[in-house]
Design an enzyme around this catalytic site. Structure first.
Site, PDB file in Angstrom:
ATOM      1  N   ASN A   1      47.161  42.732  48.084  1.00 38.65           N
ATOM      2  CA  ASN A   1      46.238  43.524  47.265  1.00 38.65           C
ATOM      3  C   ASN A   1      45.383  42.604  46.397  1.00 38.65           C
ATOM      4  OD1 ASN A   1      49.124  44.068  45.926  1.00 38.65           O
ATOM      5  ND2 ASN A   1      47.690  44.428  44.259  1.00 38.65           N
ATOM      6  N   ASP A   2      45.311  42.760  45.096  1.00 42.40           N
ATOM      7  CA  ASP A   2      44.279  42.129  44.264  1.00 42.40           C
ATOM      8  C   ASP A   2      44.041  40.650  44.558  1.00 42.40           C
ATOM      9  OD1 ASP A   2      44.828  44.553  43.086  1.00 42.40           O
ATOM     10  OD2 ASP A   2      45.224  43.748  41.096  1.00 42.40           O
TER      11      ASP A   2
ATOM     12  N   GLU B   1      42.188  47.728  34.256  1.00 41.01           N
ATOM     13  CA  GLU B   1      42.840  46.595  34.909  1.00 41.01           C
ATOM     14  C   GLU B   1      41.811  45.529  35.273  1.00 41.01           C
ATOM     15  OE1 GLU B   1      46.545  48.587  37.237  1.00 41.01           O
ATOM     16  OE2 GLU B   1      44.622  48.890  38.222  1.00 41.01           O
TER      17      GLU B   1
ATOM     18  N   TRP C   1      53.664  47.629  49.295  1.00 39.95           N
ATOM     19  CA  TRP C   1      53.749  46.928  48.017  1.00 39.95           C
ATOM     20  C   TRP C   1      55.210  46.643  47.674  1.00 39.95           C
ATOM     21  CZ3 TRP C   1      55.780  47.294  43.132  1.00 39.95           C
ATOM     22  CH2 TRP C   1      55.144  46.571  42.108  1.00 39.95           C
TER      23      TRP C   1
ATOM     24  N   ASP D   1      46.916  41.200  33.820  1.00 41.85           N
ATOM     25  CA  ASP D   1      45.723  40.753  34.545  1.00 41.85           C
ATOM     26  C   ASP D   1      44.809  39.848  33.707  1.00 41.85           C
ATOM     27  OD1 ASP D   1      46.795  42.585  36.322  1.00 41.85           O
ATOM     28  OD2 ASP D   1      45.298  44.124  35.912  1.00 41.85           O
TER      29      ASP D   1
ATOM     30  N   TRP E   1      44.286  52.386  46.583  1.00 44.67           N
ATOM     31  CA  TRP E   1      45.625  52.883  46.288  1.00 44.67           C
ATOM     32  C   TRP E   1      45.775  54.349  46.709  1.00 44.67           C
ATOM     33  CZ3 TRP E   1      49.071  49.383  45.377  1.00 44.67           C
ATOM     34  CH2 TRP E   1      48.735  48.215  44.678  1.00 44.67           C
TER      35      TRP E   1
END
Length: 495
Positions: free
Chosen positions: A36-37, A217, A61, A163, A300
């Site tokens: 993901n990110d 985020e 995840w 983050d 998501w």
């Protein structure tokens, strides 16, 4: 227990078992497992390094690691060993998102350590530092965590403090960290340091209202074309017309940063991408003095076919984009290095359609770019169908009467269903042709489409999962449409 050795051995043992049907040719993916990110995006010693949130053991995840890819040109990427594993008490349940910065020839990674509790209120998120002298191997510092709940302002919740984005101004390093405030809603906190190890709270850089999403985020702050830009990813931003239709959205805020007070002043807010799969972008200023952005190309709360079909992997990154500001709005365009991989050029000129449909088999592509320049004057509606074959297609439509450009994946292949009250299969953005001319650059990979409208004024990014080989491009018009030019390039990247 999770360790780097265990993760890298697992990848080595299982990477050949991944099913490649939807594996991209020119987008960053993990060799196996979940991604993901984007994290720690940096240009270091002649290479671009992109780290990312990673769970190697399943295509869902899990406890987050930092995966790692490298490239010399932002297009041809190679996988590198896992950089961080959740192997300390302060990150035992995940090495969450963060950034990197170069200091004294070394890479300093600042990331969030995630610690689960018996109850939700027992969760803690703390900030940590790891250092690399070669861009590949990282050592976590003895001072970790360098920020914890004792460093929070009174209004911030220790369960949601994550983050970090580190930037440098002169001799001072600043870290923007996303937070949830106790009364509900998101905020960005600002800290400063002279050595990246000892940090001091500065301010609430920007605080959202309750109706502006319940958690912010992945903040990013940079100067661009004489403006300050704050990018935030938002969980739970309410839908507003054609905006913010996904469960999670990305907001670009053009404004002014007051560094004396540590406060960001908003001027223009806009959704950064109007597609179905775009979240948690991160940017860098590279050696060519470009502001380059890459984002997670997923969303998501939806099924991912490569997981449900047990292909052994899930998730990818967007094609890196160069950012600019024009007319006080954010523009995005693919980095120009991608053109070095263009092959098999085909071009057609002056295609006239008057209430009719035309099919083109020789200009179709599965991995490539289709560019069009369209005169919309006199038209009511213009459709482009890509990745077409026997009822499957991804539709791109310009409705001249409403001024809407629509991306529709209802018939793209495998259905994508999410948490939205109604299945979200299409999105639209308001577009104004320039002197009646609409310009489109449509980048396709095995399971994605990225549309750049009017030279980057708007973008629409979505995953698609066709089950049939692309055979044709179809053009359809209501009224009169003149396609001044339509050209195709395949994109061939040999890793």
């Amino acid at each position: 227990m999770y360790t780097l050795q265990r993760a890298n051995k697992y990848i080595e043992d299982t990477r050949t078992q991944v099913i490649k049907d939807y594996r991209h040719d020119y987008h960053v993916m993990a060799p196996v497992g979940w991604i993901n990110d984007p994290n720690g995006f940096i240009y270091y010693e002649g290479e671009y390094h992109l780290f990312y949130q990673y769970y190697p053991y399943k295509s869902v995840w899990g406890p987050m690691h930092w995966g790692h890819s490298k490239s010399k040109d932002l297009v041809n990427w190679e996988s590198a060993p896992v950089a961080l594993a959740p192997d300390q008490w302060y990150d035992k349940d995940g090495c969450f998102s963060g950034t990197t910065i170069e200091k004294d020839g070394k890479i300093y990674a600042m990331y969030t350590g995630h610690i689960e509790g018996e109850k939700p209120e027992d969760i803690r998120q703390v900030q940590c530092i790891a250092v690399s002298e070669d861009g590949n191997h990282f050592e976590k510092v003895a001072q970790n965590p360098v920020l914890d709940e004792d460093d929070l302002p009174d209004n911030a919740m220790p369960q949601d403090f994550r983050d970090p984005k580190v930037i440098q101004r002169g001799e001072i390093y600043y870290s923007l960290i996303a937070s949830k405030f106790k009364d509900g809603g998101g905020q960005i906190l600002l800290y400063k340091s002279s050595d990246l190890l000892k940090w001091e709270y500065v301010s609430v850089l920007l605080k959202g209202e309750k109706e502006e999403g319940y958690m912010w985020e992945c903040p990013d702050l940079f100067e661009l074309d004489g403006k300050d830009v704050l990018i935030i990813s938002i969980d739970g931003l309410p839908t507003e017309g054609n905006k913010f239709s996904n469960t999670h959205s990305v907001l670009s805020i053009i404004g002014k940063m007051d560094w004396e007070k540590g406060i960001f002043h908003r001027e223009v807010c806009e959704e950064l991408d109007y597609g179905l799969d775009f979240y948690a972008p991160q940017t860098i200023m590279d050696a060519k003095q470009r502001r380059v952005m890459v984002s997670w190309m997923q969303m998501w709360g939806r099924n991912i076919p490569t997981d449900t079909l047990e292909h052994g992997w899930a998730g990818a990154m967007t094609l890196p984009r160069e950012l600019s500001i024009k007319n006080n709005s954010m523009y995005q365009n693919p980095v120009n290095e991608i053109s070095s991989y263009f092959t098999n050029h085909k071009v057609k000129h002056n295609i006239i359609l008057i209430d009719e449909t035309k099919e083109f088999a020789d200009i179709s592509t599965e991995v490539g770019v289709l560019s069009l320049e369209v005169n919309t004057q006199g038209s009511k509606r213009f459709d482009i169908e890509i990745r077409g074959n026997d009822g499957e297609k991804t539709s791109l439509t310009y409705d001249n009467e409403s001024g809407s450009f629509i991306l529709d994946r209802k018939q793209s292949g495998i259905k994508i269903i999410g948490k939205e009250p109604e299945a979200l299969q299409q999105r639209y953005v308001h577009v104004k042709p320039v002197n009646h001319i609409l310009k489109l650059d449509i980048y396709m990979d095995r399971a994605s489409v990225e549309v750049f409208i009017n030279e980057g004024e708007h973008t629409m990014t979505s995953t698609i999962y066709p089950t049939k080989t692309a055979r044709k491009v179809t053009l359809r018009a209501k009224g009169k449409v003149e396609v001044l030019q339509m050209e195709r390039h395949d994109i061939e990247v040999k890793s």
